[in-house]
Design an enzyme around this catalytic site. Structure first.
Site, PDB file in Angstrom:
ATOM      1  N   ASP A  46       1.068  -1.185  -0.065  1.00 11.60           N
ATOM      2  CA  ASP A  46      -0.016   0.113   0.030  1.00 11.60           C
ATOM      3  C   ASP A  46       0.864   1.099  -0.030  1.00 11.60           C
ATOM      4  O   ASP A  46       1.686   1.518   0.913  1.00 11.60           O
ATOM      5  CB  ASP A  46      -1.052   0.014   1.177  1.00 11.60           C
ATOM      6  CG  ASP A  46      -1.982   1.024   1.152  1.00 11.60           C
ATOM      7  OD1 ASP A  46      -2.738   1.096   0.178  1.00 11.60           O
ATOM      8  OD2 ASP A  46      -1.529   2.341   1.847  1.00 11.60           O
ATOM      9  N   TYR A  51       3.118  10.049   0.460  1.00 14.35           N
ATOM     10  CA  TYR A  51       4.235   9.359   1.735  1.00 14.35           C
ATOM     11  C   TYR A  51       5.684   9.856   1.306  1.00 14.35           C
ATOM     12  O   TYR A  51       6.586   9.679   2.174  1.00 14.35           O
ATOM     13  CB  TYR A  51       4.011   7.867   1.700  1.00 14.35           C
ATOM     14  CG  TYR A  51       2.657   7.384   2.241  1.00 14.35           C
ATOM     15  CD1 TYR A  51       1.696   8.300   2.654  1.00 14.35           C
ATOM     16  CD2 TYR A  51       2.150   6.099   2.042  1.00 14.35           C
ATOM     17  CE1 TYR A  51       0.502   7.917   3.082  1.00 14.35           C
ATOM     18  CE2 TYR A  51       0.823   5.760   2.447  1.00 14.35           C
ATOM     19  CZ  TYR A  51      -0.046   6.522   2.759  1.00 14.35           C
ATOM     20  OH  TYR A  51      -1.341   6.036   2.972  1.00 14.35           O
ATOM     21  N   LYS A  76      -2.284   6.070  -4.532  1.00 16.00           N
ATOM     22  CA  LYS A  76      -3.455   7.005  -3.993  1.00 16.00           C
ATOM     23  C   LYS A  76      -3.067   8.611  -4.734  1.00 16.00           C
ATOM     24  O   LYS A  76      -1.998   8.936  -4.592  1.00 16.00           O
ATOM     25  CB  LYS A  76      -3.459   7.209  -2.601  1.00 16.00           C
ATOM     26  CG  LYS A  76      -3.630   5.811  -1.927  1.00 16.00           C
ATOM     27  CD  LYS A  76      -3.865   5.979  -0.342  1.00 16.00           C
ATOM     28  CE  LYS A  76      -3.569   4.801   0.192  1.00 16.00           C
ATOM     29  NZ  LYS A  76      -2.252   4.535   0.829  1.00 16.00           N
ATOM     30  N   HIS A 107      -7.195   9.655  -2.471  1.00 12.05           N
ATOM     31  CA  HIS A 107      -6.736   9.737  -1.033  1.00 12.05           C
ATOM     32  C   HIS A 107      -7.572  10.187   0.015  1.00 12.05           C
ATOM     33  O   HIS A 107      -7.785   9.703   0.974  1.00 12.05           O
ATOM     34  CB  HIS A 107      -5.298  10.274  -0.932  1.00 12.05           C
ATOM     35  CG  HIS A 107      -4.480   9.674  -0.075  1.00 12.05           C
ATOM     36  ND1 HIS A 107      -3.123   9.589  -0.047  1.00 12.05           N
ATOM     37  CD2 HIS A 107      -4.762   9.482   1.357  1.00 12.05           C
ATOM     38  CE1 HIS A 107      -2.746   9.247   0.947  1.00 12.05           C
ATOM     39  NE2 HIS A 107      -3.645   8.922   1.869  1.00 12.05           N
TER      40      HIS A 107
HETATM   41  N1  LIG Z   1      -5.677   6.061   3.195  1.00  8.32           N
HETATM   42  C1  LIG Z   1      -5.373   7.007   4.016  1.00  8.32           C
HETATM   43  O1  LIG Z   1      -5.581   8.162   4.259  1.00  8.32           O
HETATM   44  C2  LIG Z   1      -4.345   6.222   4.994  1.00  8.32           C
HETATM   45  C3  LIG Z   1      -4.017   6.813   6.236  1.00  8.32           C
HETATM   46  C4  LIG Z   1      -3.161   6.190   7.202  1.00  8.32           C
HETATM   47  C5  LIG Z   1      -2.477   4.851   7.042  1.00  8.32           C
HETATM   48  N2  LIG Z   1      -2.820   4.510   5.648  1.00  8.32           N
HETATM   49  C6  LIG Z   1      -2.099   3.179   5.251  1.00  8.32           C
HETATM   50  O2  LIG Z   1      -2.128   2.119   6.205  1.00  8.32           O
HETATM   51  C7  LIG Z   1      -1.061   1.791   6.723  1.00  8.32           C
HETATM   52  C8  LIG Z   1      -0.869   1.408   8.156  1.00  8.32           C
HETATM   53  O3  LIG Z   1      -1.432   2.522   9.042  1.00  8.32           O
HETATM   54  P1  LIG Z   1      -0.217   3.264   9.795  1.00  8.32           P
HETATM   55  O4  LIG Z   1       1.029   3.426   9.149  1.00  8.32           O
HETATM   56  O5  LIG Z   1      -0.873   4.649  10.081  1.00  8.32           O
HETATM   57  O6  LIG Z   1      -0.149   2.404  11.350  1.00  8.32           O
HETATM   58  P2  LIG Z   1      -0.087   0.944  11.781  1.00  8.32           P
HETATM   59  O7  LIG Z   1       0.003   0.010  10.879  1.00  8.32           O
HETATM   60  O8  LIG Z   1      -1.763   0.973  12.637  1.00  8.32           O
HETATM   61  O9  LIG Z   1       0.988   1.197  12.807  1.00  8.32           O
HETATM   62  C9  LIG Z   1       2.229   1.190  12.540  1.00  8.32           C
HETATM   63  C10 LIG Z   1       3.149   1.291  14.058  1.00  8.32           C
HETATM   64  O10 LIG Z   1       3.224   0.144  14.467  1.00  8.32           O
HETATM   65  C11 LIG Z   1       4.460  -0.391  14.633  1.00  8.32           C
HETATM   66  N3  LIG Z   1       4.349  -1.943  14.605  1.00  8.32           N
HETATM   67  C12 LIG Z   1       3.930  -2.643  13.455  1.00  8.32           C
HETATM   68  N4  LIG Z   1       3.772  -4.086  13.668  1.00  8.32           N
HETATM   69  C13 LIG Z   1       4.221  -4.122  15.097  1.00  8.32           C
HETATM   70  C14 LIG Z   1       3.985  -5.215  15.938  1.00  8.32           C
HETATM   71  N5  LIG Z   1       3.793  -6.547  15.511  1.00  8.32           N
HETATM   72  N6  LIG Z   1       4.466  -5.128  17.379  1.00  8.32           N
HETATM   73  C15 LIG Z   1       4.409  -3.630  17.756  1.00  8.32           C
HETATM   74  N7  LIG Z   1       4.511  -2.901  16.928  1.00  8.32           N
HETATM   75  C16 LIG Z   1       4.363  -2.749  15.681  1.00  8.32           C
HETATM   76  C17 LIG Z   1       5.245   0.211  13.662  1.00  8.32           C
HETATM   77  O11 LIG Z   1       6.515   0.190  14.058  1.00  8.32           O
HETATM   78  P3  LIG Z   1       7.991  -0.015  13.082  1.00  8.32           P
HETATM   79  O12 LIG Z   1       7.542   0.342  11.738  1.00  8.32           O
HETATM   80  O13 LIG Z   1       8.787   0.801  13.693  1.00  8.32           O
HETATM   81  O14 LIG Z   1       8.151  -1.474  13.286  1.00  8.32           O
HETATM   82  C18 LIG Z   1       4.576   1.559  13.454  1.00  8.32           C
HETATM   83  O15 LIG Z   1       4.869   2.368  14.923  1.00  8.32           O
HETATM   84  C19 LIG Z   1      -0.185   2.956   6.121  1.00  8.32           C
HETATM   85  O16 LIG Z   1       1.240   2.932   6.497  1.00  8.32           O
HETATM   86  C20 LIG Z   1      -0.609   3.420   5.096  1.00  8.32           C
HETATM   87  O17 LIG Z   1      -0.201   2.581   3.764  1.00  8.32           O
HETATM   88  C21 LIG Z   1      -3.443   4.882   4.751  1.00  8.32           C
END
Ligand SMILES: NC(=O)c1ccc[n+]([C@@H]2O[C@H](COP(=O)([O-])OP(=O)(O)OC[C@H]3O[C@@H](n4cnc5c(N)ncnc54)[C@H](OP(=O)(O)O)[C@@H]3O)[C@@H](O)[C@H]2O)c1
Length: 309
Positions: A46, A51, A76, A107
């Site tokens: 994704d 980004y 996006k 997005h």
């Molecule tokens: N469409 C939109 O507007 C939108 C908005 C937000 C996000 N997104 C997409 O959704 C994806 C995921 O959401 P997000 O990046 O907000 O956050 P998330 O996946 O909810 O959380 C990421 C955080 O969790 C940590 N983490 C990951 N796996 C873990 C585990 N097994 N144990 C402990 N900690 C863990 C990561 O640390 P490390 O990386 O340091 O390991 C990072 O700090 C994004 O990357 C993006 O691709 C889209």
């Protein structure tokens, strides 16, 4: 039994149930993370222009040695490209180093007008974001439909769209969005949106499944208790919640051990899913991703930001 590894889009295409998120994955780390994930079995990435790391994501994809055709890539259309989706897409394709996407999303249902302050996050002289609230989102969707028909994107969809916004778009769409990617986790289950999308054949994708940076939802007491009872990690519970409900989930990590364990969803019982579905009841709901332009987007549970921006 087990959990599904793939879901079907309304285009007929198959989409892997778990995809690697790349938001806030820094250049320098994201290339390695993407290459590792693909070698480790992921087949879904994704990405997004905003980004700021799509070049490195593309390098990671090539480093992995996995053929392009075997990988499901989403990107996006950024807010400042809503008046020229073709140009936005081309920028992403060039950065990723591919000639098509498997899925392209609007997005946000918000147009920002680029100016001399920035081409991606422009502001007005008073410091507020240069949002064009008068922009008709059906004009953006029409361009997405054209991109879909051109074959450069195999499916089109939206992100951060509420029921009222989808309802308005449904008056003019000729292609139903394949996906709506939104913040989704047990503290923001969005039951009404889920029902609406299911009825329209729009697949939901869960972003920020752990609560974004620092994974705050993993330390929620109820999540920890359910994880202990099940003898799995809180991360596994948070991922499995979606996969068991027929929702794509997009965990982000740049840490190899986490990337590896995040691809293992487990089967949950109906009562476990029900308990997770109810965690946000009684005023416990929490939205963690609240950019200021998010107000007025028709979500009935928007928290956190100031209303006047
Ligand atoms: N469409 C939109 O507007 C939108 C908005 C937000 C996000 N997104 C997409 O959704 C994806 C995921 O959401 P997000 O990046 O907000 O956050 P998330 O996946 O909810 O959380 C990421 C955080 O969790 C940590 N983490 C990951 N796996 C873990 C585990 N097994 N144990 C402990 N900690 C863990 C990561 O640390 P490390 O990386 O340091 O390991 C990072 O700090 C994004 O990357 C993006 O691709 C889209």
């Amino acid at each position: 039994m087990g959990v599904p590894s793939h879901f079907k889009l309304n285009t007929g295409a198959s989409i892997p149930a778990i995809g690697l998120g790349t938001w806030k994955s820094e250049p320098g780390e994201v290339r390695k993370a993407v290459a590792f994930a693909l070698k480790d079995g992921y087949r879904h990435i994704d990405a997004a222009l905003i980004y700021g790391n799509e070049k490195e994501v593309g390098e990671g994809i090539r480093d992995s040695g996995i053929p392009r055709k075997d990988i499901f890539i989403t990107s996006k259309l950024w807010n400042t490209h809503q008046d020229d989706a073709k140009a936005g897409l081309q920028r992403t394709l060039d950065d990723l180093g591919t000639d098509y996407l498997d899925l392209y999303l609007i997005h946000w249902p918000v147009r920002l007008v680029a100016n001399e302050t920035s081409d991606l996050l422009p502001t007005n002289p008073d410091g507020s974001r240069s949002v064009d609230r008068s922009w008709d989102q059906s004009k953006t969707w029409k361009q997405m439909e054209e991109l879909y028909k051109s074959g450069k994107v195999k499916a089109v969809g939206v992100a951060n769209w509420s029921v009222p916004y989808l309802e308005e778009l449904s008056k003019t769409w000729t292609v139903v969005p394949a996906v709506n990617q939104v913040e989704l986790h047990p503290l923001l289950p969005q039951h009404k949106l889920r029902k609406y999308c299911a009825n329209k054949g729009i697949l939901l994708e869960a972003y920020s499944p752990f609560g974004s940076t620092g994974a705050p939802i993993m330390s929620n007491a109820d999540i920890k208790r359910i994880a202990e009872e099940k003898k799995v990690s809180p991360a596994t519970i948070l991922l499995s919640y979606h996969v068991n409900k027929g929702v794509v989930v997009l965990p982000k990590s740049v840490t190899e051990s986490r990337i590896s364990s995040n691809k293992n969803a487990v089967e949950l019982s109906a009562s476990e899913v029900e308990a997770l579905d109810k965690l946000a009841e009684g005023g416990n709901a929490k939205r963690l991703n609240t950019p200021l332009w998010g107000f007025d987007l028709g979500f009935d549970d928007w928290y956190g930001a100031a209303k006047d921006t």
